[in-house]
Each structure stands twice: as structure tokens, then as C-alpha cells.
Design an enzyme around this catalytic site. Sequence first.
Site, PDB file in Angstrom:
ATOM      1  CB  CYS A   2      -0.915   0.226   1.450  1.00  0.00           C
ATOM      2  SG  CYS A   2      -2.147  -1.443   1.081  1.00  0.00           S
ATOM      3  NE  ARG A  27       4.654   1.665  -0.893  1.00  0.00           N
ATOM      4  CZ  ARG A  27       5.458   1.731  -0.015  1.00  0.00           C
ATOM      5  NH1 ARG A  27       6.300   2.003  -0.368  1.00  0.00           N
ATOM      6  NH2 ARG A  27       5.214   1.577   1.051  1.00  0.00           N
ATOM      7  CD1 TRP A  76      -0.134  -5.601  -4.444  1.00  0.00           C
ATOM      8  CD2 TRP A  76      -0.114  -6.270  -1.659  1.00  0.00           C
ATOM      9  NE1 TRP A  76       1.180  -6.159  -4.475  1.00  0.00           N
ATOM     10  CE2 TRP A  76       1.010  -7.493  -2.907  1.00  0.00           C
ATOM     11  CE3 TRP A  76      -0.103  -6.539  -0.486  1.00  0.00           C
ATOM     12  CZ2 TRP A  76       2.216  -8.252  -2.639  1.00  0.00           C
ATOM     13  CZ3 TRP A  76       0.583  -7.971  -0.082  1.00  0.00           C
ATOM     14  CH2 TRP A  76       1.946  -8.914  -1.402  1.00  0.00           C
ATOM     15  CG  ASN A 112       2.005   0.939   3.945  1.00  0.00           C
ATOM     16  OD1 ASN A 112       1.738  -0.513   4.021  1.00  0.00           O
ATOM     17  ND2 ASN A 112       2.960   0.877   4.336  1.00  0.00           N
ATOM     18  N   GLY A 113       0.033  -1.797   5.831  1.00  0.00           N
ATOM     19  CA  GLY A 113       0.268  -2.399   7.224  1.00  0.00           C
ATOM     20  C   GLY A 113      -1.112  -3.384   7.656  1.00  0.00           C
ATOM     21  CD  GLU A 495      18.306 -10.004  -9.570  1.00  0.00           C
ATOM     22  OE1 GLU A 495      18.204 -10.768  -8.219  1.00  0.00           O
ATOM     23  OE2 GLU A 495      18.302  -8.118 -10.007  1.00  0.00           O
ATOM     24  CE  LYS A 499      15.610  -8.185 -11.536  1.00  0.00           C
ATOM     25  NZ  LYS A 499      15.280  -7.680 -10.271  1.00  0.00           N
ATOM     26  CD  GLU A 502      11.730  -9.049 -11.006  1.00  0.00           C
ATOM     27  OE1 GLU A 502      11.355  -9.295  -9.475  1.00  0.00           O
ATOM     28  OE2 GLU A 502      12.721  -8.470 -10.876  1.00  0.00           O
ATOM     29  CG  HIS A 518      21.694 -34.575  -8.890  1.00  0.00           C
ATOM     30  ND1 HIS A 518      22.305 -35.614  -8.228  1.00  0.00           N
ATOM     31  CD2 HIS A 518      22.767 -33.236  -8.537  1.00  0.00           C
ATOM     32  CE1 HIS A 518      23.321 -35.415  -8.087  1.00  0.00           C
ATOM     33  NE2 HIS A 518      23.897 -34.501  -8.141  1.00  0.00           N
ATOM     34  CE  LYS A 617      12.414  -0.161  -6.764  1.00  0.00           C
ATOM     35  NZ  LYS A 617      12.785  -1.631  -7.370  1.00  0.00           N
TER      36      LYS A 617
HETATM   37  C1  G6P Z   1      11.098  -7.243  -3.651  1.00  0.00           C
HETATM   38  C2  G6P Z   1      11.264  -6.683  -5.044  1.00  0.00           C
HETATM   39  C3  G6P Z   1      12.386  -6.811  -4.949  1.00  0.00           C
HETATM   40  C4  G6P Z   1      13.605  -6.639  -3.586  1.00  0.00           C
HETATM   41  C5  G6P Z   1      13.050  -6.888  -3.052  1.00  0.00           C
HETATM   42  C6  G6P Z   1      13.750  -6.516  -1.163  1.00  0.00           C
HETATM   43  O1  G6P Z   1      10.698  -8.385  -3.546  1.00  0.00           O
HETATM   44  O2  G6P Z   1      10.702  -6.091  -5.962  1.00  0.00           O
HETATM   45  O3  G6P Z   1      13.077  -6.538  -6.791  1.00  0.00           O
HETATM   46  O4  G6P Z   1      15.125  -7.599  -3.949  1.00  0.00           O
HETATM   47  O5  G6P Z   1      11.447  -7.124  -2.143  1.00  0.00           O
HETATM   48  O6  G6P Z   1      13.571  -4.914  -1.590  1.00  0.00           O
HETATM   49  P1  G6P Z   1      14.318  -4.328  -0.526  1.00  0.00           P
HETATM   50  O7  G6P Z   1      13.916  -2.999  -0.373  1.00  0.00           O
HETATM   51  O8  G6P Z   1      15.277  -4.556   0.932  1.00  0.00           O
HETATM   52  O9  G6P Z   1      16.326  -4.717  -1.375  1.00  0.00           O
END
Ligand code: G6P
Length: 622
Positions: A2, A27, A76, A112-113, A495, A499, A502, A518, A617
Site C-alpha cells: 500500500c 509499490r 495492495w 499501510n500494514g 538474479e 529478473k 518477474e 539431480h 517494490k
Molecule cells: C521486493 C522487490 C525486489 C527486492 C526485494 C527486497 O520483492 O520487488 O526487487 O529485491 O523486495 O527489497 P529491498 O528494498 O529490501 O532491497
Amino acid sequence: MCGIVGYTGRKQAAPILLDSLSRLEYRGYDSAGLAVRNGTALAEVVKATGKLHHLADKTDQGRALAGCCGIGHTRWATHGDPSLVNAHPHVSGNCSGSGSGAVESDVVGVHNGIIENYTELKEKLLRRGYTFYSETDTEVAVKLVDYYYKKYKIGPVDAITRTMVRIRGSYALALMFKDFPDEIFAARKDSPLIIGTDEEESFLASDVPAILKYTRQVYYIDNHQVARVSPGKVVFYDLNGDEVPMPLTEITWDAEAAEKGGYEHFMLKEIHEEPAAVRDTLNSMVKDGKIDLSQTGLTEDVIRSIEQIDIAACGSAWHVGMAAQYVIEDLAEIPVRVELASEFRYRKLPLSRNTLVIVISQSGETADSLAALRVAKERGAVTLAIVNVIGSTIAREADHVLYTLAGPEIAVATTKAYSAQLIAADVLAVHLAAVRGTVSPEREAGLLEELAAIPDKISRILEEKDRLQWFSSKMANTHDIFFIGRGLDYAISLEGSLKMKEISYIHSEAYAAGELKHGTISLIENNTLVIGVLTQKELYEKTVSNMMECKSRGAFLAGITTNGNFSVEDSVNFTVYIPKTDEHFMASLAIVPLQLLAYYTSVNRGLDVDKPRNLAKSVTVE
Ligand code: G6P
């Protein structure tokens, strides 16, 4: 997660609230709403499901809502589906329907929370005659404030503090009271909230980019505090209702940094900002050819006493930890354990004063990472946070802080913040090694020289992005992708795979190349794409062999390797060459083509690159 915004001042609030909400879109959200006060008139509430432009259309870009004080929210969904009735703002009034229009209510709020004990509180309020129109925990919080406000005939601050001691969980709350027309009251525990001020106006937001265009003077409201926000003035209170002074922080980020600046997407812009993010972060840690981490307060004595390093983080930040472990172990010879923060917080790991726990987080607000940090502190470990957002909760609570200088990152899929974290972790590894004497001063100087050259090498990779664009157009219809590598190349694969999946929604997995046999190899079919990361000399041939095993079962192979070092073209179908650097630092270069590949694949598939479905995010709930 949120997003909250608020405005009180001389201008019309709704257009500013919509603009600020649009800057929090990254977000992640599924509905949005506004509540605006026009002097003493009732608050007007408008909500819309789906994207923010529905709310903008409903309110004629905010023009249909008159008034200079208001709050806004992107939701959210956690408690209750993403419907109109569950969208915020929520009201204390006894209304039917979704609580929209001019609502007869003493309290209107956004949140938010997660309020964990909302069922118990709801039952209490039901017994007191309150009725509920939504399934949300937020409506319960707003009505609880209303209950104390009326029962004890106390002011908003006391009503909120009484509520705060009754609710469990996390929250950032912004509330408007009917009797206080141009004020917003805010409260916070564990969910992010900032308050910006200018001469005649004040702003609330979940994150800095939302208000960067309007002001750079920001207060970070602390846990268990209430703020009374009026135009140009903010007063803070503790749980006893006593005033507490809070420092005003000047944000140094450019307002333009949170704009697309001619790029089609924030993600592409942010990938292009990687050389600057890496250079700025490096320059903040290396001065006149010497590593200077005095800003962190991490002394050489502490560094010499470390017996074990634990790294806790989420998502891409965890991948940085996965890469860093190889570098730290190899250079500084300290055992490193990397844990997902969501697991770390519930494990009974033995920690001691000689354990350094490193928490990596772009936002500095990720709930699990914050919890991991608190657990580490409770168990007596020394804590270091690698964080991008100045003043964020993790930065404030860690014993030592290392700031990355990536600037604001808007695209949900992190790129430049990841690269900045990676370089910070690499410099830290070199520093640990130098202080502990596991590398000589000459070697340290050589490693620093390699690091200094990385930003230009990233720029060189970016110059060749057209080839990756072409390749991604060929593979846009692929159903499955496997990213494989060994050692540091495995960390890079993790990573690269994240990428890709997602933002392209193509199923992809990262595997340690030796583990494929395996089980996973049974998934390889004709034309399954297997991308091998091949930057480590010792492991290169072994990974190529694993790739060939996939090829024999029909896989289409792509390889990422260094220019001229290895010759893979005979074995794989598509090769990406990257410049050479010291092998410890290869992740900083090898990740760039993988980010570009994910980006172009998402674009080719016509997807919402910057705001992929279901993702947020900054994940500020557990
Ligand atoms: C979310 C984002 C990721 C990020 C992760 C950790 O899942 O979509 O891109 O790596 O949170 O976020 P932070 O702000 O703790 O690096």
C-alpha cells in the site's frame, strides 16, 4: 505494498495527491482512493479499483474534488479482496455501500500494514454498536480511533495513542478528523511514512519519490509516534501524548531522478544509470585510492574480531548476498552464511558478538529484513546495513550503515540498486581482507583499480544492447528458461532468472549447473532455453559440459562469457561477450546483459515492465 499520501496547504489537494500516488505506483497496488476536505465541509471520498487512471478519470484528474487538505491511498490487498468496498480511505461512519461520496464521518483514514488482532478489536466494536461495511483491518483501526475519540472526548492525538496501544501489527496511518479541517494526523509502527514540509504546506508519503517534486525537507516519523500535520508545520508526540522534537532531514536526491527522462520505461533508464550508481557508491567508499569506511563506524578492531558473517536479505538483495559470500570467503577468508531474511528471523541461529550480520536492502523498509536485523541485534551480533534509502528504518536501527548511492529506483524490478549493492559488498570484502591481512597492500590496490574500471565497462556493455534486443525478440515465446552457473556464476544466474521471470512472466529457474542432473534435467525439451553464465575460469569447462548435456536433449543454448577468454561459440547457439575484470567482480558486468534481456523480453511480450502484476517494490508486510 500500500502507498499513502497526504497534503495540507493552500493548493487544491486532489491533483497533488493523484500525482504523488502515481509516483508510488511502483509499490504495487490493485485499487486506489482519495478523501479531500474543503474547509469545514464533510470529507469527500472517491475510490476506484484497478489502475490509478480510473481514479483520475472518476475525479476529472482531481478537479472534481475541491479542498486543500486530503489523503490518498493505493491498496495492495491483504485483508479482503481488491474491491471498491475494501479500497481506502475508510471512514468511521455508519455507511452502506463502499463509503464513497460526502461521508458523514468523524474520522477518515488510510493505512499501510497489517493489524494482526483486528478480529478481536472488531468484535469489541461490534459489541459497542459499530457496524462494518468492508472486510479490512483498516476500517477496524479507523473505528477504534473514533471510539476512543468519542468515549473519552479527547483530542485526535490521544485517541490515536490509545488505539496504538491496543493494536498489534504494523501500520502507517494517516487520519483526518471532522473537527480539524486542515490537519492530518499520522501514526507509525514498522511501516514506512515520511512527512515533508515547505513554508505553507505539508505532505505525507510512504516513500520519498512521491513528494520529491514538492519538497526536500523531510521528517522521518519514528515508531510509536503520532504526528499532527498542518500546513507548513508538524508536531510529533510519543505514546504518552508528550511532544517530542524530531530532526528535519534534507533529501539530496534530484527530483529528475524520479522521472523517466525520455526513456520508455523506468527500468531501462535505471539500467542506464548503473555506471553512475556504481561510480557514486564506489567514490563514497574509496577516497584517494584508499578504502574509507569511517562513515559506517565499523572499526578495524571490530573487523579483526569477526569470526562469522551472516547475510540476511530478500529478493535481489539476497542475490547480492549470494554473490558476496564467494568474494568475502575467498578474499577475507571469513565463513559466510547467506539466509533469506524471512527464514533467518525464525531460525535459532547461534550468533555472538563475533558474528557480523549484514542486512542488505534497497528500501531499508522490507519487513522481513527489518525483523532479521532486530533478531540479530537481540542475539548480540554486530549489525551492518547496506541500504539505499537514507533515514529508512533498517538504516536507523542497524549498528553500522553503508549507504549505496543509487538514487531513487522506481521500476519494481531492481537493477541499479542491485548493482550498487554489489559494488558496496565487493569493496567491503576487499576492506575486510586488507584489514585482516589476507590480501597484501599491492593486491588491494590492484583490486581497487579493477573496481574503479567497472562503471566504464558497464557502459560498454550498454552500447551493445541492440544485439540483446534482437535475441529477446527471437525468444519472446519461450515457455521455460534455465539459468545455470557454478560458484559466483550461480549467484549471477539467480538474479538473471529472477529478473526474467518477474517481468516477462516466463517460467525460469536458476540452477547450480552441477545440480541439474539431480532432477531438473528431465524438464529439458526441444528448444528449452538454457543460459549458461561462464565467467569463472576454474568452473567454465564444467558448466559448459552441463550445457552440452542439455543440448543433447534438445536445449537451445546461450552463454555469457568474457571477451576473448574462453571460446564458447562452437558449443552454444548465442554468445554474449562482456569485458574482463577480476573474477571476483564479474557479477557487476555479467548481470547487465541479463537485465537487458529480461527488459526487452517483457517489452516484446507487451507487458507492464515497470509494474509487473502482483509484485510490490517495497514489501513492508511479512
Ligand atoms: C521486493 C522487490 C525486489 C527486492 C526485494 C527486497 O520483492 O520487488 O526487487 O529485491 O523486495 O527489497 P529491498 O528494498 O529490501 O532491497
